[in-house]
Design a protein around this motif. Structure first.
Motif, PDB file in Angstrom:
ATOM      1  N   ASP B  26       0.805  -1.219   0.000  1.00 40.88           N
ATOM      2  CA  ASP B  26       0.000   0.000   0.000  1.00 40.88           C
ATOM      3  C   ASP B  26       0.836   1.266   0.000  1.00 40.88           C
ATOM      4  OD1 ASP B  26      -0.935   0.104   3.569  1.00 40.88           O
ATOM      5  OD2 ASP B  26       1.008   0.101   2.555  1.00 40.88           O
ATOM      6  N   MET B  27       2.122   1.164  -0.365  1.00 46.34           N
ATOM      7  CA  MET B  27       3.004   2.342  -0.298  1.00 46.34           C
ATOM      8  C   MET B  27       3.402   2.872  -1.660  1.00 46.34           C
ATOM      9  SD  MET B  27       3.621   3.840   2.462  1.00 46.34           S
ATOM     10  CE  MET B  27       5.157   4.700   2.141  1.00 46.34           C
ATOM     11  N   ASP B  28       2.732   2.450  -2.701  1.00 50.13           N
ATOM     12  CA  ASP B  28       3.043   2.954  -4.032  1.00 50.13           C
ATOM     13  C   ASP B  28       4.488   2.637  -4.450  1.00 50.13           C
ATOM     14  OD1 ASP B  28       2.920   6.072  -5.860  1.00 50.13           O
ATOM     15  OD2 ASP B  28       1.946   4.160  -6.321  1.00 50.13           O
ATOM     16  N   HIS B  29       5.015   1.526  -3.976  1.00 52.00           N
ATOM     17  CA  HIS B  29       6.378   1.124  -4.323  1.00 52.00           C
ATOM     18  C   HIS B  29       6.448   0.632  -5.753  1.00 52.00           C
ATOM     19  CE1 HIS B  29       7.763   0.306   0.097  1.00 52.00           C
ATOM     20  NE2 HIS B  29       7.807   1.588  -0.238  1.00 52.00           N
ATOM     21  N   GLU B  30       7.529   0.991  -6.443  1.00 47.32           N
ATOM     22  CA  GLU B  30       7.707   0.511  -7.805  1.00 47.32           C
ATOM     23  C   GLU B  30       8.180  -0.944  -7.836  1.00 47.32           C
ATOM     24  OE1 GLU B  30       8.397   4.949  -7.786  1.00 47.32           O
ATOM     25  OE2 GLU B  30       9.219   3.288  -6.643  1.00 47.32           O
ATOM     26  N   ASN B  31       9.085  -1.282  -6.918  1.00 46.50           N
ATOM     27  CA  ASN B  31       9.685  -2.632  -6.927  1.00 46.50           C
ATOM     28  C   ASN B  31       8.911  -3.602  -6.064  1.00 46.50           C
ATOM     29  OD1 ASN B  31      11.825  -1.565  -8.398  1.00 46.50           O
ATOM     30  ND2 ASN B  31      13.089  -1.247  -6.585  1.00 46.50           N
ATOM     31  N   MET B  32       8.771  -4.796  -6.567  1.00 49.80           N
ATOM     32  CA  MET B  32       8.227  -5.873  -5.743  1.00 49.80           C
ATOM     33  C   MET B  32       9.035  -7.139  -5.998  1.00 49.80           C
ATOM     34  SD  MET B  32       4.117  -5.168  -5.677  1.00 49.80           S
ATOM     35  CE  MET B  32       3.855  -6.161  -4.201  1.00 49.80           C
ATOM     36  N   PHE B  33       9.126  -7.973  -4.976  1.00 46.41           N
ATOM     37  CA  PHE B  33      10.022  -9.130  -5.003  1.00 46.41           C
ATOM     38  C   PHE B  33       9.302 -10.348  -4.453  1.00 46.41           C
ATOM     39  CE2 PHE B  33      13.827  -6.493  -5.526  1.00 46.41           C
ATOM     40  CZ  PHE B  33      13.405  -5.275  -5.016  1.00 46.41           C
ATOM     41  N   VAL B  52       4.795  -2.050 -13.496  1.00 49.85           N
ATOM     42  CA  VAL B  52       3.657  -2.856 -13.957  1.00 49.85           C
ATOM     43  C   VAL B  52       4.029  -3.562 -15.258  1.00 49.85           C
ATOM     44  CG1 VAL B  52       1.277  -2.766 -14.740  1.00 49.85           C
ATOM     45  CG2 VAL B  52       2.008  -1.332 -12.845  1.00 49.85           C
ATOM     46  N   LYS B  53       3.706  -4.822 -15.310  1.00 49.33           N
ATOM     47  CA  LYS B  53       3.949  -5.687 -16.465  1.00 49.33           C
ATOM     48  C   LYS B  53       5.421  -5.933 -16.743  1.00 49.33           C
ATOM     49  CE  LYS B  53      -0.431  -4.622 -18.781  1.00 49.33           C
ATOM     50  NZ  LYS B  53      -1.091  -5.864 -18.342  1.00 49.33           N
ATOM     51  N   MET B  54       6.303  -5.442 -15.901  1.00 52.08           N
ATOM     52  CA  MET B  54       7.735  -5.697 -16.065  1.00 52.08           C
ATOM     53  C   MET B  54       8.173  -6.705 -15.016  1.00 52.08           C
ATOM     54  SD  MET B  54       8.172  -3.740 -18.572  1.00 52.08           S
ATOM     55  CE  MET B  54       9.940  -3.841 -18.813  1.00 52.08           C
ATOM     56  N   LYS B  55       9.034  -7.616 -15.432  1.00 55.16           N
ATOM     57  CA  LYS B  55       9.532  -8.621 -14.499  1.00 55.16           C
ATOM     58  C   LYS B  55      10.925  -9.047 -14.924  1.00 55.16           C
ATOM     59  CE  LYS B  55       7.325 -12.292 -17.138  1.00 55.16           C
ATOM     60  NZ  LYS B  55       6.244 -13.308 -17.186  1.00 55.16           N
ATOM     61  N   ARG B  68       2.223  -9.053 -12.812  1.00 47.25           N
ATOM     62  CA  ARG B  68       2.020  -7.766 -12.155  1.00 47.25           C
ATOM     63  C   ARG B  68       1.182  -6.894 -13.088  1.00 47.25           C
ATOM     64  NH1 ARG B  68       6.362  -3.692  -9.512  1.00 47.25           N
ATOM     65  NH2 ARG B  68       4.905  -2.514  -8.196  1.00 47.25           N
ATOM     66  N   GLU B  69      -0.108  -6.950 -12.884  1.00 50.33           N
ATOM     67  CA  GLU B  69      -1.061  -6.199 -13.690  1.00 50.33           C
ATOM     68  C   GLU B  69      -1.354  -4.825 -13.104  1.00 50.33           C
ATOM     69  OE1 GLU B  69      -2.264  -7.193 -16.665  1.00 50.33           O
ATOM     70  OE2 GLU B  69      -0.889  -8.897 -16.489  1.00 50.33           O
ATOM     71  N   LYS B  70      -1.197  -4.702 -11.801  1.00 50.90           N
ATOM     72  CA  LYS B  70      -1.385  -3.422 -11.117  1.00 50.90           C
ATOM     73  C   LYS B  70      -0.177  -3.146 -10.255  1.00 50.90           C
ATOM     74  CE  LYS B  70      -6.421  -3.482 -10.951  1.00 50.90           C
ATOM     75  NZ  LYS B  70      -7.620  -3.371 -10.081  1.00 50.90           N
ATOM     76  N   LYS B  71       0.099  -1.887 -10.025  1.00 52.40           N
ATOM     77  CA  LYS B  71       1.312  -1.510  -9.306  1.00 52.40           C
ATOM     78  C   LYS B  71       1.361  -2.112  -7.911  1.00 52.40           C
ATOM     79  CE  LYS B  71       4.132   2.567  -8.324  1.00 52.40           C
ATOM     80  NZ  LYS B  71       4.180   4.055  -8.392  1.00 52.40           N
TER      81      LYS B  71
END
Lengths: 113, 113
Positions: B26-33, B52-55, B68-71
């Motif tokens: 919920d922090m609007d982070h660009e990166n996810m792991f 979004v949509k990048m992996k 990753r369809e949504k941020k």
């Protein structure tokens, strides 16, 4: 490739005694350094971090860590351990322009009464 | 406070099933792991996403895919679960820019029988 070594797999310490957890990193560039703690069945919580400046950093729960460039180390310390400090501790390193972190294998801390 | 949530704390699946693990931040982070955690091996990166949509593949992507369809949402997919995928799965997120500090969810303990 960057790597992080935590030489101690398991440490047992008496309540009230001091604790030091070791962490060494392999890559020579200026690292960003982190210590995380994981209580049983939980995710990882950030204890402290180092990016630049004063090489002795203070964190939450009474922990501190010291960056020593000459030894490629970032050891975690606590002067007096509480039973609630029993957990697994992970050291992590990151580098500029690379937003991934590399984690050590972890050190499990057991606190005896 | 940053909050990273994972859809399940415990999951039991059968060999060959398709498994979805969901993570929301919920922090609007660009990166996810996505990491998996196994005793003595620390955290190993499976996949990460910087938009979004990048992996991008991490260290151990075999047998996994991501979406990753949504941020705010990053899903890990086990196309055909196998017993060697029994593990703790941890999701994390961070800002794209320095200092790359990662925030973790509570983890999903997956058992494949």
């Amino acid at each position: 490739a960057q790597s992080v070594t935590q030489p101690d797999i398991h440490i047992t310490v008496s309540e009230g005694a001091s604790l030091e957890l070791r962490c060494n990193y392999s890559y020579g560039a200026t690292p960003y350094l982190f210590w995380y703690v994981q209580s049983p069945g939980q995710g990882l919580q950030l204890l402290l971090k180092y990016f630049s400046g004063d090489t002795l950093v203070q964190g939450i729960k009474g922990f501190e860590a010291e960056f020593k460039r000459s030894q490629s180390s970032f050891n975690l310390r606590k002067p007096s351990v509480h039973w609630s400090d029993a957990a697994e501790y992970f050291c992590a390193v990151g580098y500029p322009n690379d937003y991934k972190l590399s984690f050590g294998a972890g050190t499990t801390v057991t606190v005896r009464a | 406070d940053v909050k990273v949530t994972q859809s399940s704390r415990y999951l039991v699946k059968r060999t060959g099933e398709k498994v979805f693990l969901e993570c929301v931040q919920d922090m609007d982070h660009e990166n996810m792991f996505w990491y998996r955690q196994d005793p003595g091996l620390g955290l190993r990166l499976i996949y990460f996403s910087y938009d979004v949509k990048m992996k991008e593949k991490g260290d151990i992507p075999e047998g996994y895919s991501v979406s990753r369809e949504k941020k705010e949402r990053f899903s890990l997919i086990l196309e055909s679960a196998s017993t060697n995928q029994t593990s703790m799965y941890l999701c994390a997120s961070s800002f794209l820019a320095f200092p790359y500090e990662q925030y973790f969810g509570p983890g999903t303990r997956l058992t494949v029988t």
